[in-house]
Scaffold this active site. Structure first.
Site, PDB file in Angstrom:
ATOM      1  N   ASP A 239      35.531  62.883  65.083  1.00 47.69           N
ATOM      2  CA  ASP A 239      36.188  62.025  64.867  1.00 47.69           C
ATOM      3  C   ASP A 239      35.647  60.565  63.836  1.00 47.69           C
ATOM      4  O   ASP A 239      36.007  59.583  64.180  1.00 47.69           O
ATOM      5  CB  ASP A 239      36.640  61.175  66.213  1.00 47.69           C
ATOM      6  CG  ASP A 239      37.459  62.394  66.916  1.00 47.69           C
ATOM      7  OD1 ASP A 239      37.876  63.116  66.563  1.00 47.69           O
ATOM      8  OD2 ASP A 239      37.569  62.568  68.155  1.00 47.69           O
TER       9      ASP A 239
ATOM     10  N   LYS B 227      36.765  61.544  59.081  1.00 44.54           N
ATOM     11  CA  LYS B 227      36.550  62.709  57.665  1.00 44.54           C
ATOM     12  C   LYS B 227      37.987  62.566  57.256  1.00 44.54           C
ATOM     13  O   LYS B 227      38.030  62.977  55.928  1.00 44.54           O
ATOM     14  CB  LYS B 227      35.901  64.100  58.350  1.00 44.54           C
ATOM     15  CG  LYS B 227      34.777  63.919  59.160  1.00 44.54           C
ATOM     16  CD  LYS B 227      34.607  65.444  59.849  1.00 44.54           C
ATOM     17  CE  LYS B 227      35.257  65.766  61.045  1.00 44.54           C
ATOM     18  NZ  LYS B 227      35.334  64.869  62.235  1.00 44.54           N
TER      19      LYS B 227
ATOM     20  N   GLY C  38      41.134  67.086  65.059  1.00 44.09           N
ATOM     21  CA  GLY C  38      42.451  65.995  65.050  1.00 44.09           C
ATOM     22  C   GLY C  38      42.038  65.166  63.952  1.00 44.09           C
ATOM     23  O   GLY C  38      41.209  64.388  63.859  1.00 44.09           O
ATOM     24  N   HIS C  39      42.624  65.358  62.730  1.00 48.50           N
ATOM     25  CA  HIS C  39      42.254  64.400  61.661  1.00 48.50           C
ATOM     26  C   HIS C  39      43.637  63.684  61.321  1.00 48.50           C
ATOM     27  O   HIS C  39      44.498  64.102  60.970  1.00 48.50           O
ATOM     28  CB  HIS C  39      41.973  65.269  60.329  1.00 48.50           C
ATOM     29  CG  HIS C  39      40.704  66.191  60.574  1.00 48.50           C
ATOM     30  ND1 HIS C  39      40.324  67.077  59.654  1.00 48.50           N
ATOM     31  CD2 HIS C  39      39.769  66.175  61.669  1.00 48.50           C
ATOM     32  CE1 HIS C  39      39.305  67.622  60.140  1.00 48.50           C
ATOM     33  NE2 HIS C  39      38.892  67.200  61.449  1.00 48.50           N
TER      34      HIS C  39
ATOM     35  N   GLN D 127      34.928  68.548  63.314  1.00 50.06           N
ATOM     36  CA  GLN D 127      33.860  68.204  64.431  1.00 50.06           C
ATOM     37  C   GLN D 127      32.815  67.352  63.759  1.00 50.06           C
ATOM     38  O   GLN D 127      33.047  66.752  62.825  1.00 50.06           O
ATOM     39  CB  GLN D 127      33.376  69.435  65.350  1.00 50.06           C
ATOM     40  CG  GLN D 127      34.372  69.746  66.083  1.00 50.06           C
ATOM     41  CD  GLN D 127      35.356  71.081  65.521  1.00 50.06           C
ATOM     42  OE1 GLN D 127      34.877  71.910  64.895  1.00 50.06           O
ATOM     43  NE2 GLN D 127      36.627  70.981  65.588  1.00 50.06           N
TER      44      GLN D 127
HETATM   45  P1  GDP Z   1      38.430  62.574  61.993  1.00 45.99           P
HETATM   46  O1  GDP Z   1      38.610  63.752  62.977  1.00 45.99           O
HETATM   47  O2  GDP Z   1      36.954  62.683  61.488  1.00 45.99           O
HETATM   48  O3  GDP Z   1      39.393  63.097  60.777  1.00 45.99           O
HETATM   49  O4  GDP Z   1      38.807  61.175  62.546  1.00 45.99           O
HETATM   50  P2  GDP Z   1      40.193  60.928  63.346  1.00 45.99           P
HETATM   51  O5  GDP Z   1      41.387  61.132  62.572  1.00 45.99           O
HETATM   52  O6  GDP Z   1      40.054  61.813  64.580  1.00 45.99           O
HETATM   53  O7  GDP Z   1      40.086  59.509  63.907  1.00 45.99           O
HETATM   54  C1  GDP Z   1      39.459  58.418  63.194  1.00 45.99           C
HETATM   55  C2  GDP Z   1      40.643  57.446  63.041  1.00 45.99           C
HETATM   56  O8  GDP Z   1      40.483  56.225  62.696  1.00 45.99           O
HETATM   57  C3  GDP Z   1      42.111  57.881  62.606  1.00 45.99           C
HETATM   58  O9  GDP Z   1      43.078  57.340  63.596  1.00 45.99           O
HETATM   59  C4  GDP Z   1      42.122  57.115  61.307  1.00 45.99           C
HETATM   60  O10 GDP Z   1      43.457  56.443  60.834  1.00 45.99           O
HETATM   61  C5  GDP Z   1      41.469  55.755  61.726  1.00 45.99           C
HETATM   62  N1  GDP Z   1      40.716  55.134  60.663  1.00 45.99           N
HETATM   63  C6  GDP Z   1      40.027  55.831  59.530  1.00 45.99           C
HETATM   64  N2  GDP Z   1      39.147  54.929  59.037  1.00 45.99           N
HETATM   65  C7  GDP Z   1      39.352  53.633  59.461  1.00 45.99           C
HETATM   66  C8  GDP Z   1      38.960  52.361  59.241  1.00 45.99           C
HETATM   67  O11 GDP Z   1      38.257  52.246  58.349  1.00 45.99           O
HETATM   68  N3  GDP Z   1      39.522  51.239  60.176  1.00 45.99           N
HETATM   69  C9  GDP Z   1      40.124  51.651  61.249  1.00 45.99           C
HETATM   70  N4  GDP Z   1      40.657  50.564  62.102  1.00 45.99           N
HETATM   71  N5  GDP Z   1      40.741  52.714  61.286  1.00 45.99           N
HETATM   72  C10 GDP Z   1      40.306  53.837  60.599  1.00 45.99           C
HETATM   73  P1  IMO Z   2      37.327  66.324  64.910  1.00 48.75           P
HETATM   74  O1  IMO Z   2      37.528  67.348  63.775  1.00 48.75           O
HETATM   75  C1  IMO Z   2      35.827  64.923  68.643  1.00 48.75           C
HETATM   76  C2  IMO Z   2      34.811  68.336  71.468  1.00 48.75           C
HETATM   77  C3  IMO Z   2      35.341  68.197  72.739  1.00 48.75           C
HETATM   78  C4  IMO Z   2      34.366  69.092  73.583  1.00 48.75           C
HETATM   79  C5  IMO Z   2      33.593  69.899  72.714  1.00 48.75           C
HETATM   80  C6  IMO Z   2      33.928  71.470  73.126  1.00 48.75           C
HETATM   81  O2  IMO Z   2      38.574  65.785  65.243  1.00 48.75           O
HETATM   82  O3  IMO Z   2      36.189  65.506  64.617  1.00 48.75           O
HETATM   83  P2  IMO Z   2      35.943  72.897  72.020  1.00 48.75           P
HETATM   84  O4  IMO Z   2      37.474  72.453  72.395  1.00 48.75           O
HETATM   85  O5  IMO Z   2      35.580  72.630  70.567  1.00 48.75           O
HETATM   86  O6  IMO Z   2      35.462  73.851  72.705  1.00 48.75           O
HETATM   87  O7  IMO Z   2      35.326  71.432  72.915  1.00 48.75           O
HETATM   88  O8  IMO Z   2      33.947  69.425  71.574  1.00 48.75           O
HETATM   89  N1  IMO Z   2      35.347  68.365  70.338  1.00 48.75           N
HETATM   90  C7  IMO Z   2      35.736  67.273  69.472  1.00 48.75           C
HETATM   91  N2  IMO Z   2      35.431  65.996  69.663  1.00 48.75           N
HETATM   92  N3  IMO Z   2      36.452  65.568  67.460  1.00 48.75           N
HETATM   93  C8  IMO Z   2      36.591  66.671  67.276  1.00 48.75           C
HETATM   94  O9  IMO Z   2      37.052  67.377  66.201  1.00 48.75           O
HETATM   95  C9  IMO Z   2      36.407  67.716  68.250  1.00 48.75           C
HETATM   96  N4  IMO Z   2      36.479  69.043  68.463  1.00 48.75           N
HETATM   97  C10 IMO Z   2      35.731  69.422  69.583  1.00 48.75           C
HETATM   98  O10 IMO Z   2      36.136  67.091  73.199  1.00 48.75           O
HETATM   99  O11 IMO Z   2      33.567  67.655  74.075  1.00 48.75           O
HETATM  100 MG    MG Z   3      39.423  63.790  64.939  1.00 47.52          MG
END
Ligand code: GDP
Ligand code: IMO
Ligand code: MG
Length: 427
Positions: A13, A16, A40-41, A227
């Site tokens: 998270d 990316k 979850g992106h 991840q």
């Molecule tokens: P990922 O799994 O690495 O793609 O990240 P996630 O999407 O799960 O979580 C990142 C969250 O931060 C998302 O809701 C983005 O819309 C948000 N986001 C990305 N860059 C920024 C930033 O610079 N500032 C803020 N406040 N939110 C951001």
């Molecule tokens: P993104 O791509 C954050 C974590 C789960 C749990 C562990 C194992 O959005 O960064 P799993 O279901 O993979 O066997 O769970 O890994 N986990 C993540 N945490 N971001 C993710 O993906 C994750 N994918 C798995 O919360 O701790």
């Molecule tokens: Mg994510």
């Protein structure tokens, strides 16, 4: 040769998805190579929010081909639901625009039930998985005897034969852990999964051959990590990890393309740290500051909606992730979330049993005893969401980014100050 990879250096998270979305227009092909719908992106642009789990974030751009490579585990139902969601908002995705590996492994309902039973059996030590059957599908892949791949899914005879072999054994195994379970019916799964297979068949191909050809033709590849490094099955905080190589180590095995083609490896980091699920987290803030970061940063899981655990930036853990992946540079994300916190802290070392430790511990029991040795960095009060140049950041925000750069030892080339594409500082 020109390929870029985007790797999360923490526990996932790191944002990316935003970086992939930003870089996609400079590339021809976007490759997802590990994990499944545990990822979850979230990508935001033009006031719209897209949440992607299995589909590469590149799917939002019609100029590129999206590839779901060998190392991914695919839940066909989840995949088609996501595809339909994208289609309804952005038009059809023809098979020329998205390819799925015939070597990728398939998630079935019994994987989800099996994982739930394993997690329940661990009680308070549960891994805290996303509950998507990711680990149990990879378990079958490594075990081989119960594995079913995309190539089997799209061949009805093979699928029927495999399900008839596997399902009775799965029923026995799950029942041993959970006597109350309702047994799975191989015929019912076959009927359901053949309807998915009929829709997926046009997309399924040998993606490795496709990617090798693309490399020979000098196409520009973008590898989309899922991840983060500390969730890597071999190098992360085992057993509180995911079940694939989510550090840079996984690019080669997951895609079939040598990482030698990559000339820009971007390590994505949050300006602080978050973690979802169980396992030690030395800089976790179980206080008002942690709550503030969670609320301002909207730190709730994209997949499960769970509140993310929040804490200070951990340079020991993140530096380890950076070295593991061999990054060239860093993207520091969500810097805006820290605005208004007067006294920021960055963990520069751990104290474990009175010893100063700078190498990330290999055993979670040691990490659980690690107390963060914190460096104070003064905060800033200005709203930085409109800043587009490093030079225009408040001095303390700049100092904060410089401290990350100094402690991790790689140049910061991207700073993100908000979720939108435009809210990005490119150095
Ligand atoms: P990922 O799994 O690495 O793609 O990240 P996630 O999407 O799960 O979580 C990142 C969250 O931060 C998302 O809701 C983005 O819309 C948000 N986001 C990305 N860059 C920024 C930033 O610079 N500032 C803020 N406040 N939110 C951001
Ligand atoms: P993104 O791509 C954050 C974590 C789960 C749990 C562990 C194992 O959005 O960064 P799993 O279901 O993979 O066997 O769970 O890994 N986990 C993540 N945490 N971001 C993710 O993906 C994750 N994918 C798995 O919360 O701790
Ligand atoms: Mg994510």
């Amino acid at each position: 040769m020109s390929a870029t990879s985007v790797i999360g250096l923490q526990w996932g998270d790191e944002a990316k998805g935003k970086i992939v979305d930003l870089l996609t227009p400079e590339h021809d092909i976007v490759v997802r190579y590990l994990g499944g719908n545990n990822a979850g992106h979230t990508v935001k642009f033009d006031g719209e929010t897209y949440k992607l789990s299995l589909l590469p974030a590149g799917i939002l751009h019609r100029s590129v081909v999206s590839v779901i490579a060998t190392g991914v585990v695919i839940n066909p139902k989840a995949f088609l639901t996501e595809l339909d969601g994208i289609t309804s908002r952005r038009g059809d995705v023809p098979p020329t625009q998205m390819l799925i590996s015939d070597r990728a492994h398939v998630i079935f309902p019994y994987h989800i039930a099996e994982e739930a039973a394993f997690e329940k059996a661990r009680g308070g030590n549960a891994i805290g998985t996303t509950g998507r059957g990711i680990g149990t599908c990879y378990r079958d892949k490594a075990g081989r005897t119960h594995a079913i791949r995309m190539a089997d899914l799209i061949r009805p005879e093979a699928l029927k034969r495999r399900l008839n072999e596997v399902v009775p054994q799965k029923n026995q195994a799950i029942k041993a852990l959970d006597p109350s379970m309702t047994p799975f019916d191989a015929d019912a799964i076959f009927a359901e999964y053949t309807t998915y297979a009929d829709r997926l068949r046009p997309y399924v191909t040998d993606t490795t051959a496709f990617l090798h050809r693309a490399v020979r033709e000098n196409k520009k590849l973008l590898f989309e990590g899922a991840q983060g490094c500390l969730l890597d099955i071999d190098h992360g905080t085992f057993p509180y990890v995911t079940s694939s190589n989510s550090s840079g180590c996984g690019i080669h095995s997951g895609s079939g393309v040598s990482e030698r083609v990559i000339n820009r490896m971007i390590g994505v980091v949050k300006a602080y740290t978050t973690r979802v699920g169980g396992g030690p987290f030395p800089t976790e803030l179980l206080n008002e500051t942690g709550n503030r970061i969670r609320e301002v940063g909207r730190e709730y899981g994209t997949v499960t909606g769970r509140p993310r655990r929040c804490g200070w930036f951990d340079a020991v853990a993140t530096g380890y992730g950076a070295r593991l992946s061999g990054v060239d540079c860093l993207a520091v994300m969500l810097l805006d979330v820290l605005s208004g916190i007067p006294d920021l802290q960055i963990c520069e070392a751990y104290d474990i049993d009175g010893q100063r430790v700078v190498d990330f511990p290999s055993q979670v029991e040691d990490l659980a005893r690690a107390k963060p040795i914190l460096r104070s960095v003064p905060g800033w009060t200005e709203d930085i969401t409109g800043v587009r140049k490093l030079a225009n950041l408040p001095a303390n925000a700049r100092r904060y980014v410089d401290t990350i750069q100094e402690l991790i030892g790689y140049p910061v080339q991207i700073v993100s100050v908000g979720p939108d594409r435009e809210q990005t500082i490119l150095d």
